[in-house]
Design a protein around this motif. Sequence first.
Motif, PDB file in Angstrom:
ATOM      1  N   ASN A 509      -1.491 -55.216  42.640  1.00 13.57           N
ATOM      2  CA  ASN A 509      -2.531 -54.183  42.739  1.00 13.57           C
ATOM      3  C   ASN A 509      -1.951 -52.768  42.722  1.00 13.57           C
ATOM      4  O   ASN A 509      -2.367 -51.895  43.492  1.00 13.57           O
ATOM      5  N   SER A 510      -1.000 -52.532  41.826  1.00 11.54           N
ATOM      6  CA  SER A 510      -0.293 -51.247  41.832  1.00 11.54           C
ATOM      7  C   SER A 510      -0.634 -50.352  40.641  1.00 11.54           C
ATOM      8  O   SER A 510      -0.399 -49.138  40.700  1.00 11.54           O
ATOM      9  N   THR A 511      -1.165 -50.906  39.557  1.00 12.52           N
ATOM     10  CA  THR A 511      -1.411 -50.095  38.360  1.00 12.52           C
ATOM     11  C   THR A 511      -2.890 -49.735  38.248  1.00 12.52           C
ATOM     12  O   THR A 511      -3.768 -50.526  38.593  1.00 12.52           O
ATOM     13  N   GLY A 512      -3.146 -48.527  37.740  1.00 10.89           N
ATOM     14  CA  GLY A 512      -4.524 -48.066  37.599  1.00 10.89           C
ATOM     15  C   GLY A 512      -5.150 -48.447  36.278  1.00 10.89           C
ATOM     16  O   GLY A 512      -6.372 -48.393  36.114  1.00 10.89           O
ATOM     17  N   MET A 513      -4.312 -48.858  35.311  1.00 11.45           N
ATOM     18  CA  MET A 513      -4.834 -49.261  34.005  1.00 11.45           C
ATOM     19  C   MET A 513      -3.711 -49.925  33.226  1.00 11.45           C
ATOM     20  O   MET A 513      -2.544 -49.541  33.344  1.00 11.45           O
ATOM     21  N   VAL A 514      -4.072 -50.929  32.438  1.00 10.13           N
ATOM     22  CA  VAL A 514      -3.174 -51.486  31.426  1.00 10.13           C
ATOM     23  C   VAL A 514      -3.671 -50.979  30.080  1.00 10.13           C
ATOM     24  O   VAL A 514      -4.838 -51.177  29.736  1.00 10.13           O
ATOM     25  N   LEU A 515      -2.796 -50.306  29.334  1.00  7.82           N
ATOM     26  CA  LEU A 515      -3.185 -49.768  28.026  1.00  7.82           C
ATOM     27  C   LEU A 515      -2.060 -50.081  27.058  1.00  7.82           C
ATOM     28  O   LEU A 515      -0.953 -49.541  27.187  1.00  7.82           O
ATOM     29  N   THR A 516      -2.336 -50.958  26.120  1.00  6.76           N
ATOM     30  CA  THR A 516      -1.244 -51.412  25.260  1.00  6.76           C
ATOM     31  C   THR A 516      -1.752 -51.851  23.896  1.00  6.76           C
ATOM     32  O   THR A 516      -2.928 -52.179  23.737  1.00  6.76           O
ATOM     33  N   PRO A 559      -7.837 -54.085  41.605  1.00  2.00           N
ATOM     34  CA  PRO A 559      -9.134 -54.755  41.422  1.00  2.00           C
ATOM     35  C   PRO A 559     -10.193 -53.801  40.873  1.00  2.00           C
ATOM     36  O   PRO A 559     -10.322 -52.669  41.332  1.00  2.00           O
ATOM     37  N   GLY A 560     -10.907 -54.278  39.854  1.00  2.14           N
ATOM     38  CA  GLY A 560     -11.974 -53.499  39.256  1.00  2.14           C
ATOM     39  C   GLY A 560     -11.525 -52.588  38.124  1.00  2.14           C
ATOM     40  O   GLY A 560     -12.368 -51.974  37.461  1.00  2.14           O
ATOM     41  N   ARG A 561     -10.231 -52.480  37.893  1.00  2.00           N
ATOM     42  CA  ARG A 561      -9.737 -51.574  36.862  1.00  2.00           C
ATOM     43  C   ARG A 561      -9.670 -52.256  35.482  1.00  2.00           C
ATOM     44  O   ARG A 561      -9.867 -53.465  35.346  1.00  2.00           O
ATOM     45  N   ILE A 562      -9.353 -51.458  34.459  1.00  2.00           N
ATOM     46  CA  ILE A 562      -9.478 -51.856  33.057  1.00  2.00           C
ATOM     47  C   ILE A 562      -8.115 -52.131  32.411  1.00  2.00           C
ATOM     48  O   ILE A 562      -7.152 -51.380  32.631  1.00  2.00           O
ATOM     49  N   HIS A 598      -7.211 -66.100  31.679  1.00  7.36           N
ATOM     50  CA  HIS A 598      -6.353 -65.733  32.797  1.00  7.36           C
ATOM     51  C   HIS A 598      -7.066 -64.887  33.850  1.00  7.36           C
ATOM     52  O   HIS A 598      -6.408 -64.322  34.726  1.00  7.36           O
ATOM     53  N   GLY A 599      -8.404 -64.790  33.780  1.00 12.23           N
ATOM     54  CA  GLY A 599      -9.146 -64.170  34.860  1.00 12.23           C
ATOM     55  C   GLY A 599      -9.703 -62.801  34.569  1.00 12.23           C
ATOM     56  O   GLY A 599     -10.397 -62.216  35.425  1.00 12.23           O
ATOM     57  N   PHE A 600      -9.445 -62.236  33.405  1.00 10.75           N
ATOM     58  CA  PHE A 600     -10.048 -60.959  33.037  1.00 10.75           C
ATOM     59  C   PHE A 600     -11.478 -61.183  32.550  1.00 10.75           C
ATOM     60  O   PHE A 600     -11.840 -62.282  32.110  1.00 10.75           O
ATOM     61  N   HIS A 601     -12.262 -60.121  32.600  1.00 14.01           N
ATOM     62  CA  HIS A 601     -13.649 -60.174  32.114  1.00 14.01           C
ATOM     63  C   HIS A 601     -13.805 -59.155  30.991  1.00 14.01           C
ATOM     64  O   HIS A 601     -13.461 -57.979  31.153  1.00 14.01           O
ATOM     65  N   LEU A 602     -14.336 -59.598  29.848  1.00 15.43           N
ATOM     66  CA  LEU A 602     -14.547 -58.701  28.714  1.00 15.43           C
ATOM     67  C   LEU A 602     -15.776 -57.840  28.983  1.00 15.43           C
ATOM     68  O   LEU A 602     -16.869 -58.356  29.202  1.00 15.43           O
ATOM     69  N   TYR A 643     -10.224 -53.736  22.911  1.00 13.15           N
ATOM     70  CA  TYR A 643     -10.992 -54.628  23.779  1.00 13.15           C
ATOM     71  C   TYR A 643     -10.771 -54.186  25.222  1.00 13.15           C
ATOM     72  O   TYR A 643      -9.628 -53.979  25.644  1.00 13.15           O
ATOM     73  N   LEU A 644     -11.875 -54.070  25.942  1.00 15.64           N
ATOM     74  CA  LEU A 644     -11.829 -53.606  27.324  1.00 15.64           C
ATOM     75  C   LEU A 644     -12.020 -54.800  28.254  1.00 15.64           C
ATOM     76  O   LEU A 644     -13.091 -55.429  28.266  1.00 15.64           O
ATOM     77  N   PHE A 645     -10.982 -55.140  28.989  1.00 22.18           N
ATOM     78  CA  PHE A 645     -11.033 -56.239  29.950  1.00 22.18           C
ATOM     79  C   PHE A 645     -10.980 -55.657  31.372  1.00 22.18           C
ATOM     80  O   PHE A 645     -10.234 -54.710  31.628  1.00 22.18           O
ATOM     81  N   ARG A 646     -11.758 -56.238  32.249  1.00 26.87           N
ATOM     82  CA  ARG A 646     -11.785 -55.728  33.619  1.00 26.87           C
ATOM     83  C   ARG A 646     -11.323 -56.801  34.595  1.00 26.87           C
ATOM     84  O   ARG A 646     -11.677 -57.973  34.459  1.00 26.87           O
ATOM     85  N   LYS A 647     -10.508 -56.350  35.554  1.00 22.76           N
ATOM     86  CA  LYS A 647     -10.146 -57.230  36.660  1.00 22.76           C
ATOM     87  C   LYS A 647     -11.270 -57.183  37.690  1.00 22.76           C
ATOM     88  O   LYS A 647     -11.777 -56.110  38.026  1.00 22.76           O
ATOM     89  N   GLU A 648     -11.673 -58.329  38.171  1.00 20.45           N
ATOM     90  CA  GLU A 648     -12.790 -58.398  39.110  1.00 20.45           C
ATOM     91  C   GLU A 648     -12.451 -57.637  40.386  1.00 20.45           C
ATOM     92  O   GLU A 648     -11.360 -57.776  40.946  1.00 20.45           O
ATOM     93  N   PRO A 649     -13.385 -56.772  40.864  1.00 20.56           N
ATOM     94  CA  PRO A 649     -13.117 -56.056  42.125  1.00 20.56           C
ATOM     95  C   PRO A 649     -13.165 -56.997  43.319  1.00 20.56           C
ATOM     96  O   PRO A 649     -13.685 -58.113  43.230  1.00 20.56           O
ATOM     97  N   SER A 650     -12.629 -56.528  44.439  1.00 24.47           N
ATOM     98  CA  SER A 650     -12.576 -57.373  45.635  1.00 24.47           C
ATOM     99  C   SER A 650     -13.965 -57.667  46.172  1.00 24.47           C
ATOM    100  O   SER A 650     -14.237 -58.755  46.695  1.00 24.47           O
ATOM    101  N   SER A 651     -14.861 -56.702  46.036  1.00 25.03           N
ATOM    102  CA  SER A 651     -16.215 -56.878  46.543  1.00 25.03           C
ATOM    103  C   SER A 651     -17.206 -56.854  45.394  1.00 25.03           C
ATOM    104  O   SER A 651     -17.085 -56.042  44.472  1.00 25.03           O
TER     105      SER A 651
END
Length: 848
Positions: A509-516, A559-562, A598-602, A643-651
């Motif tokens: 939970n250390s990065t604010g965004m993955v952009l690649t 959590p919740g980031r893109i 792997h758990g991301f949401h489009l 493609y924008l994938f989101r990690k599910e937020p904790s809440s």
Amino acid sequence: MNYIEFLESKVVVAENFGATIDKRLLSDTLMPHQKAIVPWAIEGGRRAIFASFGLGKSVIQLEIARQVILLTKKHFLICMPLAVVGEFRRDNDMLGTGLEIEYITDTDDIEDVSEFDNFLNYIEGIDDPGPKIYCTNYERVRKGDIDPNKFGGVSFDEASILRNLKTETTNYVLQHFKSVPYRFVATATPTPNDFIEILNYADYLGVIDRGHALTRFFQRDSTKAGNLTLYENKKEEFWKWVATWAVFINKPSDLGFDDTGYNLPKLNLHEVEVTNVVDGPIVNKDGELVLFKDTTKSLVDVSREKSESVALRVQKAFDILNDNGDVSNWIIWHHLESERAEIERRFKGTQLKSVYGSQTNKEKEDLLISFSNGEYSILSTKPKIAGSGCNMQHACNNMIFVGIDYKFNDFIQAIHRCYRFGQTKEVNVWVILTQNERDVLKKLKMKWANHIELQTEMVNIVREYGLNSDKIKSDMKRQLFNNRRTATVGEATVYNDDTVNVHKDMPDNSTGMVLTSIPFGDHYEYSDNYNDFGHNFGNGKFFEQMDYLTPHLLRTLKPGRIAAVHIKDRIRYSYQNGTGFTTIDDFSADVSYHFRKHGFHLVGKITITTDVVRENNQTYRLTWGEQRKDATKMGVGLPEYIYLFRKEPSSSDNAYADDPVVKTIDEYLLSLWQLDAHAYWKSSGDRFLSFDELSKYDMKFVYNAWKKYDKEHIYNFQEHLRVCEDLATVDRLSKLFMTIPPTSSNDLVWTDINRMNTLNANQANRKREKHICPLQLDIIDRLIYRFTNEGDLIDDPFGGLFSTAHQALKLGRKAVSAELNPDYYDDGLFYLKALEYKLSVPTLFDLL
């Protein structure tokens, strides 16, 4: 497998598909080097024999045929040039296989002999129609007259016909002959540096997929399809891999045997230039008057030069033969029928006999064998008729090329009809050319030098390893990447390392965004070791390696980031998909499935349009000419996607990210939100520029005017087409890029991307290697601004030239990035340090 085991499994080697034979069953007539090659080839089951002229390729193939018949209890087929059937029959009698050689034009009357009783009768010597060695020519194969399912094994003699994927013969062979269990090729001259030929052999033999080999060993020019260069640092690995399925041998000592009887005499090459003066004005191939002829010949120029100088060159050949009358037998090589006619006219009254295309196969065979037996003294023929397979070393040591062309394989093969083991005299080769054909001879000699270099590379490996494929395989397991480097530039930390190794050590939970921009499957290899994600056999293996990375991307993202992933669908050419036409591999859908697995949401897709004209110049799959011939085989240009994938937020109470991306009302205006979140309606308006106006204004004005017009008006296809046609009429519609592209203001379709706005522009200026698929800087800026806060850590797992890190620093963010290619790492580090210096320089206001 753990990750290291997965990487080690990537070693590219040729498997064994055959069987081990009892070497005591080999014919006693075989020479020692032949006795070594035959069991090696049969154990491999699918092997290439690149043995120099006179080392007995025909004998080797006949013994292979005999042994494969014993193993498979089925017929064996040898495909060969028309003129060499007699040579195989003579060698078969000498070898004493006990098998009959029968020439066939089709397989309709061949009976299967897979019955075990028939086979027992055969090996016990009972008179029974058992298995045979059949031979045919490549013309019959091309026409589809030969059914490969009748045979347990097949060998292609002088197999250079497979060098071109576009020929009917090659297409038929690759389609149908792959069903034969035992497959062999034999030739002395793989075309110098024509790696496609070698890869076609490998594809036919089934030792590797051609596309896999292309991405593994070759650097491709993204601006020109089919332009291959073997990576300098992969030469050794490439030739070692070839040595696991092909044997190159110039003389028996290459395999450790005695060279007695295998020493070649001296070869004397005589270049004879004649002056071809044309009466009247000189015109070039475009019909324009010129002062001098162009000596850098195109194929059209060469053909015309040869046609103009036939009598002159034939007379010179006649003079050479008369001036050297003390030597007996001669071969006169020519290429044109007009040359043959002139040779027969000028040499009338001599012992000259011609072998040419319209003669029957038997007539050709009888005339060639008669010459090799010394029954007449001058043979006139073409290299493509008698330049392959015929053994003339005992009958002749003098030849004249009445003309030359760019076909090196035909040239070198023709020379080696006489210059081969068993020749006891010096061989004299006269090459006749005009003063306007110097470039043709220069190119031939250059290819000859490359041919020697290619053979030297392979023979050195044979001398080192012999035919021990296991030792080669062991040495090919190179050391995996273990030279990690890291640097911190401002708020960016970058690594020269395998991205999996970098990310497994990053905190949760250390990065604010993955952009690649991820690698496009196995489409391209970015570095020279097995850690490279592009070094995989097929998309399946690529995603298998991604399985080691993507869970870490999910774990390290807040959590919740893109995670914003730049991708593009893959072109699959006809040779890759087996359909005969180009198709599209829905790579973006595979990426979507992989990240969701792997758990991301489009949560979104952004489309970036591309220039269809530029794309066609790179791929040749959307050509205007083919579109006019049959529109059904043509697709459309391929856009790129984010493609924008989101990690599910904790809440899940409000679906906000644990660390929301917050913007104040004054920095994120309503107008900007509308452009980000929704398309806007276009209003109607007046016409665009007229024909006269289009022809008057410069193209920069026209382009900007169209861009404004298209945004402000309801789109009208007919009007768009009319503008393009008007520009074409005044010759202002570019063939290099799309002059008047469609535009859109929808945030899901980005048409206003500057394709040149990448760090590759700097790479070109610095004369450094460009990245194969750069992500545009303005795309990076939009994504970072939209989905992150200042101070966030932006993660790019495939750093390339560190474009993402570069723009993140400019926008007040932090960055972490990994890049495996050390050159890209060094170049990207240079750009980051330059940016750091620029950002740290005080302005006038700072000083005040």
